[in-house]
Design a protein around this motif. Structure first.
Motif, PDB file in Angstrom:
ATOM      1  N   LEU A 157       1.376   7.696  10.830  1.00  0.00           N
ATOM      2  CA  LEU A 157       0.871   7.178   9.553  1.00  0.00           C
ATOM      3  C   LEU A 157       0.546   5.701   9.741  1.00  0.00           C
ATOM      4  O   LEU A 157       1.228   4.995  10.480  1.00  0.00           O
ATOM      5  CB  LEU A 157       1.912   7.355   8.450  1.00  0.00           C
ATOM      6  N   ARG A 209       3.560  20.227  -3.806  1.00  0.00           N
ATOM      7  CA  ARG A 209       2.391  20.065  -4.666  1.00  0.00           C
ATOM      8  C   ARG A 209       1.404  19.061  -4.060  1.00  0.00           C
ATOM      9  O   ARG A 209       0.181  19.253  -4.099  1.00  0.00           O
ATOM     10  CB  ARG A 209       2.867  19.579  -6.045  1.00  0.00           C
ATOM     11  N   THR A 213      -2.530  19.307  -3.074  1.00  0.00           N
ATOM     12  CA  THR A 213      -3.524  18.397  -3.663  1.00  0.00           C
ATOM     13  C   THR A 213      -4.246  17.580  -2.604  1.00  0.00           C
ATOM     14  O   THR A 213      -5.465  17.396  -2.665  1.00  0.00           O
ATOM     15  CB  THR A 213      -2.819  17.441  -4.644  1.00  0.00           C
ATOM     16  N   ASN A 218       0.263  15.530   6.205  1.00  0.00           N
ATOM     17  CA  ASN A 218       0.416  14.241   6.885  1.00  0.00           C
ATOM     18  C   ASN A 218       0.555  13.092   5.892  1.00  0.00           C
ATOM     19  O   ASN A 218      -0.355  12.275   5.727  1.00  0.00           O
ATOM     20  CB  ASN A 218      -0.760  13.989   7.833  1.00  0.00           C
ATOM     21  N   PHE A 219       1.685  13.056   5.208  1.00  0.00           N
ATOM     22  CA  PHE A 219       1.986  11.978   4.271  1.00  0.00           C
ATOM     23  C   PHE A 219       3.490  11.856   4.203  1.00  0.00           C
ATOM     24  O   PHE A 219       4.234  12.743   4.648  1.00  0.00           O
ATOM     25  CB  PHE A 219       1.387  12.274   2.892  1.00  0.00           C
ATOM     26  N   ASN A 220       3.946  10.757   3.648  1.00  0.00           N
ATOM     27  CA  ASN A 220       5.384  10.579   3.441  1.00  0.00           C
ATOM     28  C   ASN A 220       5.616   9.671   2.237  1.00  0.00           C
ATOM     29  O   ASN A 220       4.771   8.864   1.884  1.00  0.00           O
ATOM     30  CB  ASN A 220       6.059   9.989   4.684  1.00  0.00           C
ATOM     31  N   SER A 222       7.188   6.555   0.412  1.00  0.00           N
ATOM     32  CA  SER A 222       7.662   5.214   0.719  1.00  0.00           C
ATOM     33  C   SER A 222       8.211   4.637  -0.574  1.00  0.00           C
ATOM     34  O   SER A 222       7.678   4.908  -1.656  1.00  0.00           O
ATOM     35  CB  SER A 222       6.506   4.355   1.242  1.00  0.00           C
ATOM     36  N   ILE A 223       9.287   3.893  -0.466  1.00  0.00           N
ATOM     37  CA  ILE A 223       9.823   3.222  -1.639  1.00  0.00           C
ATOM     38  C   ILE A 223       9.371   1.770  -1.578  1.00  0.00           C
ATOM     39  O   ILE A 223       9.843   0.985  -0.744  1.00  0.00           O
ATOM     40  CB  ILE A 223      11.361   3.330  -1.702  1.00  0.00           C
ATOM     41  N   VAL A 224       8.439   1.432  -2.469  1.00  0.00           N
ATOM     42  CA  VAL A 224       7.909   0.064  -2.526  1.00  0.00           C
ATOM     43  C   VAL A 224       8.841  -0.753  -3.404  1.00  0.00           C
ATOM     44  O   VAL A 224       9.121  -0.381  -4.539  1.00  0.00           O
ATOM     45  CB  VAL A 224       6.477   0.066  -3.106  1.00  0.00           C
ATOM     46  N   ARG A 225       9.346  -1.861  -2.864  1.00  0.00           N
ATOM     47  CA  ARG A 225      10.244  -2.726  -3.657  1.00  0.00           C
ATOM     48  C   ARG A 225      10.162  -4.129  -3.139  1.00  0.00           C
ATOM     49  O   ARG A 225       9.540  -4.390  -2.137  1.00  0.00           O
ATOM     50  CB  ARG A 225      11.689  -2.219  -3.665  1.00  0.00           C
TER      51      ARG A 225
ATOM     52  N   LEU B 157       5.128  -5.530  -8.178  1.00  0.00           N
ATOM     53  CA  LEU B 157       5.552  -5.144  -6.830  1.00  0.00           C
ATOM     54  C   LEU B 157       4.548  -5.733  -5.846  1.00  0.00           C
ATOM     55  O   LEU B 157       3.356  -5.818  -6.130  1.00  0.00           O
ATOM     56  CB  LEU B 157       5.592  -3.620  -6.690  1.00  0.00           C
ATOM     57  N   ALA B 159       3.266  -4.572  -3.173  1.00  0.00           N
ATOM     58  CA  ALA B 159       2.300  -3.657  -2.572  1.00  0.00           C
ATOM     59  C   ALA B 159       1.928  -2.573  -3.578  1.00  0.00           C
ATOM     60  O   ALA B 159       2.638  -2.336  -4.558  1.00  0.00           O
ATOM     61  CB  ALA B 159       2.888  -3.020  -1.321  1.00  0.00           C
ATOM     62  N   ALA B 160       0.814  -1.914  -3.327  1.00  0.00           N
ATOM     63  CA  ALA B 160       0.377  -0.831  -4.205  1.00  0.00           C
ATOM     64  C   ALA B 160       1.359   0.337  -4.131  1.00  0.00           C
ATOM     65  O   ALA B 160       1.956   0.596  -3.090  1.00  0.00           O
ATOM     66  CB  ALA B 160      -1.018  -0.365  -3.812  1.00  0.00           C
ATOM     67  N   SER B 161       1.529   1.015  -5.234  1.00  0.00           N
ATOM     68  CA  SER B 161       2.366   2.211  -5.260  1.00  0.00           C
ATOM     69  C   SER B 161       1.634   3.285  -6.051  1.00  0.00           C
ATOM     70  O   SER B 161       0.516   3.070  -6.521  1.00  0.00           O
ATOM     71  CB  SER B 161       3.733   1.884  -5.856  1.00  0.00           C
ATOM     72  N   PHE B 164       1.632   9.576 -10.397  1.00  0.00           N
ATOM     73  CA  PHE B 164       1.242  10.981 -10.390  1.00  0.00           C
ATOM     74  C   PHE B 164       0.796  11.386 -11.798  1.00  0.00           C
ATOM     75  O   PHE B 164       1.450  11.015 -12.778  1.00  0.00           O
ATOM     76  CB  PHE B 164       2.428  11.863  -9.990  1.00  0.00           C
ATOM     77  N   ILE B 189      -2.622   9.784  -8.234  1.00  0.00           N
ATOM     78  CA  ILE B 189      -2.805  11.087  -7.588  1.00  0.00           C
ATOM     79  C   ILE B 189      -2.732  12.183  -8.652  1.00  0.00           C
ATOM     80  O   ILE B 189      -1.749  12.304  -9.371  1.00  0.00           O
ATOM     81  CB  ILE B 189      -1.737  11.342  -6.499  1.00  0.00           C
ATOM     82  N   ASP B 190      -3.809  12.968  -8.711  1.00  0.00           N
ATOM     83  CA  ASP B 190      -3.894  14.086  -9.649  1.00  0.00           C
ATOM     84  C   ASP B 190      -3.251  15.310  -9.004  1.00  0.00           C
ATOM     85  O   ASP B 190      -3.757  15.851  -8.024  1.00  0.00           O
ATOM     86  CB  ASP B 190      -5.370  14.346  -9.982  1.00  0.00           C
ATOM     87  N   LEU B 191      -2.120  15.750  -9.567  1.00  0.00           N
ATOM     88  CA  LEU B 191      -1.386  16.892  -9.025  1.00  0.00           C
ATOM     89  C   LEU B 191      -1.891  18.228  -9.569  1.00  0.00           C
ATOM     90  O   LEU B 191      -1.271  19.264  -9.342  1.00  0.00           O
ATOM     91  CB  LEU B 191       0.109  16.763  -9.324  1.00  0.00           C
ATOM     92  N   PHE B 219      11.296  -0.785  -8.317  1.00  0.00           N
ATOM     93  CA  PHE B 219      10.728  -0.110  -7.138  1.00  0.00           C
ATOM     94  C   PHE B 219       9.864   1.030  -7.644  1.00  0.00           C
ATOM     95  O   PHE B 219       9.939   1.415  -8.819  1.00  0.00           O
ATOM     96  CB  PHE B 219      11.834   0.398  -6.214  1.00  0.00           C
ATOM     97  N   ASN B 220       9.046   1.563  -6.779  1.00  0.00           N
ATOM     98  CA  ASN B 220       8.245   2.733  -7.141  1.00  0.00           C
ATOM     99  C   ASN B 220       7.958   3.541  -5.892  1.00  0.00           C
ATOM    100  O   ASN B 220       7.974   3.027  -4.781  1.00  0.00           O
ATOM    101  CB  ASN B 220       6.931   2.314  -7.809  1.00  0.00           C
ATOM    102  N   PHE B 221       7.713   4.815  -6.119  1.00  0.00           N
ATOM    103  CA  PHE B 221       7.277   5.692  -5.040  1.00  0.00           C
ATOM    104  C   PHE B 221       5.846   5.336  -4.635  1.00  0.00           C
ATOM    105  O   PHE B 221       5.009   5.018  -5.481  1.00  0.00           O
ATOM    106  CB  PHE B 221       7.284   7.159  -5.498  1.00  0.00           C
ATOM    107  N   SER B 222       5.596   5.425  -3.349  1.00  0.00           N
ATOM    108  CA  SER B 222       4.224   5.363  -2.857  1.00  0.00           C
ATOM    109  C   SER B 222       4.053   6.531  -1.900  1.00  0.00           C
ATOM    110  O   SER B 222       4.986   6.888  -1.179  1.00  0.00           O
ATOM    111  CB  SER B 222       3.980   4.042  -2.134  1.00  0.00           C
ATOM    112  N   ILE B 223       2.897   7.142  -1.944  1.00  0.00           N
ATOM    113  CA  ILE B 223       2.615   8.209  -0.980  1.00  0.00           C
ATOM    114  C   ILE B 223       1.752   7.613   0.118  1.00  0.00           C
ATOM    115  O   ILE B 223       0.576   7.294  -0.090  1.00  0.00           O
ATOM    116  CB  ILE B 223       1.912   9.404  -1.663  1.00  0.00           C
ATOM    117  N   VAL B 224       2.348   7.453   1.285  1.00  0.00           N
ATOM    118  CA  VAL B 224       1.651   6.894   2.445  1.00  0.00           C
ATOM    119  C   VAL B 224       0.925   8.040   3.140  1.00  0.00           C
ATOM    120  O   VAL B 224       1.525   9.049   3.483  1.00  0.00           O
ATOM    121  CB  VAL B 224       2.650   6.231   3.421  1.00  0.00           C
ATOM    122  N   ARG B 225      -0.376   7.886   3.329  1.00  0.00           N
ATOM    123  CA  ARG B 225      -1.152   8.934   4.005  1.00  0.00           C
ATOM    124  C   ARG B 225      -2.366   8.311   4.645  1.00  0.00           C
ATOM    125  O   ARG B 225      -2.630   7.137   4.457  1.00  0.00           O
ATOM    126  CB  ARG B 225      -1.558  10.067   3.069  1.00  0.00           C
TER     127      ARG B 225
END
Lengths: 225, 225
Positions: A157, A209, A213, A218-220, A222-225, B157, B159-161, B164, B189-191, B219-225
């Protein structure tokens, strides 16, 4: 380190191959080694049989769950959710006692098709069930929130992403964190004791899900903080 | 746009304030406006009473759930999980018909203390329950996976996060995405349909655990891809 990887599927193969490349002595555990090697057809998902993978990885030994666990210093549970407890029972409590067990399994129940439900959730977890069943084993939940090849090659990634760990034994979590760092993981978040497995196992519904979508695994997170 | 925000808690306040700053005509909906304004004590979490917030936000109107929904073009459900259905019933199906409803609520059950369990999960979701109860309303699940002030100020934050969204109505999701972008969200991200709410509501257990581990809700979730 002498490491046993329980499970011959995509997760077991990815872990075993990477650990072997990193210089560990790896044994893959399976219910019946002869039967595993005798299969020559692709599995239900179209993946080549384990025997083909084994031929390409001559440094990785195949053994019964019990033999693999007995000779290992650290054990990885890379079975499916329903397969976890039977595999660990065959590995044997005595062979697992005192050892670090990295539990990658997820409690997915596909009996009603896709998407799966979770056979344990929010007030308990598969990680906790395993820890309760094997109280002398130092269970660390980890790596259950991303696809197999990214577990061991996260730098594929473009940006850093997060691995969650949870377990009751601090020293065991240090060992696992070092192993994760050797794979390339730079952001390991310790969620505390093994009850932290609840949250990571409950990431699977949104993970599945997202796979649909995004059209890729190939994604993971990440906790942005 | 004329927007109703149902709920006077931290989430409702954050949304109402930001939407007002962005130029929308905002009405906050509550069960009993007089009772809400009469409270002068901090709430159980130590937050100041709504009346104090209202004094600082004179452009935001307070009304009953029904009055707020009736005059709105878009409605935000910013109630607690157990409060969602009663609030929406008081808002009234007729007042919600045809409108976009952004549902931020999470099905958290604190009746057995912390951590909460989820009163609906994996085979259904609160978002779906709301959509089924109000079939003429265009429900979009969104913003239920991060703390209130980051919902509307994500650039705090570094960085971008990721946000959903899930819902059955494509045009409604376009409207919501544009609103999210006006808050500063660059990765929406549209689920897919509203069943995607299951996965995002099930993010709450790990979110709550992370808040404890990290010692912050920032903090927030980010989907790294």
């Amino acid at each position: 380190m002498k490491i046993a990887v329980l499970g011959t599927g995509m997760v077991g193969q990815a872990l075993a191959a990477r650990l072997s490349v990193l210089g560990h002595a790896v044994t893959v555990g399976t219910r019946d080694p002869e039967a595993t090697l005798a299969r020559t057809e692709p599995d239900g998902m179209g993946n080549p049989p384990f025997s083909a993978w084994a031929t390409e990885h001559p440094d990785v030994r195949l053994a019964s769950f019990a033999d693999a666990a007995a000779s290992a210093e650290l054990v990885v549970n890379a079975t499916s959710g329903f397969g976890a407890m039977p595999a660990l029972e065959q590995a044997g409590a005595d062979n697992l006692a005192g050892k670090v067990l990295i539990d990658i399994s997820n409690p997915l129940d596909f009996s009603n098709g896709f998407p799966p439900s979770l056979f344990v959730k929010d007030t308990d977890s598969l990680g906790e069930q395993i820890q309760r069943a094997f109280p002398d084993t130092r269970v660390v939940k980890a790596l259950n929130t991303l696809t197999a090849h990214l577990m061991v090659n996260p730098k594929e990634l473009g940006a850093a992403s997060t691995i969650f760990i949870a377990g009751n034994d601090t020293a065991a979590k240090t060992t696992v964190t070092e192993l994760l760092q050797s794979f390339g993981h730079s952001d390991v978040i310790d969620l505390g004791d093994i009850t932290g497995a609840r949250g990571t196992e409950m990431l699977l519904p949104v993970w599945l899900r997202l796979m649909g979508t995004l059209g890729t695994a190939n994604f993971n997170f990440s906790i942005v903080r």
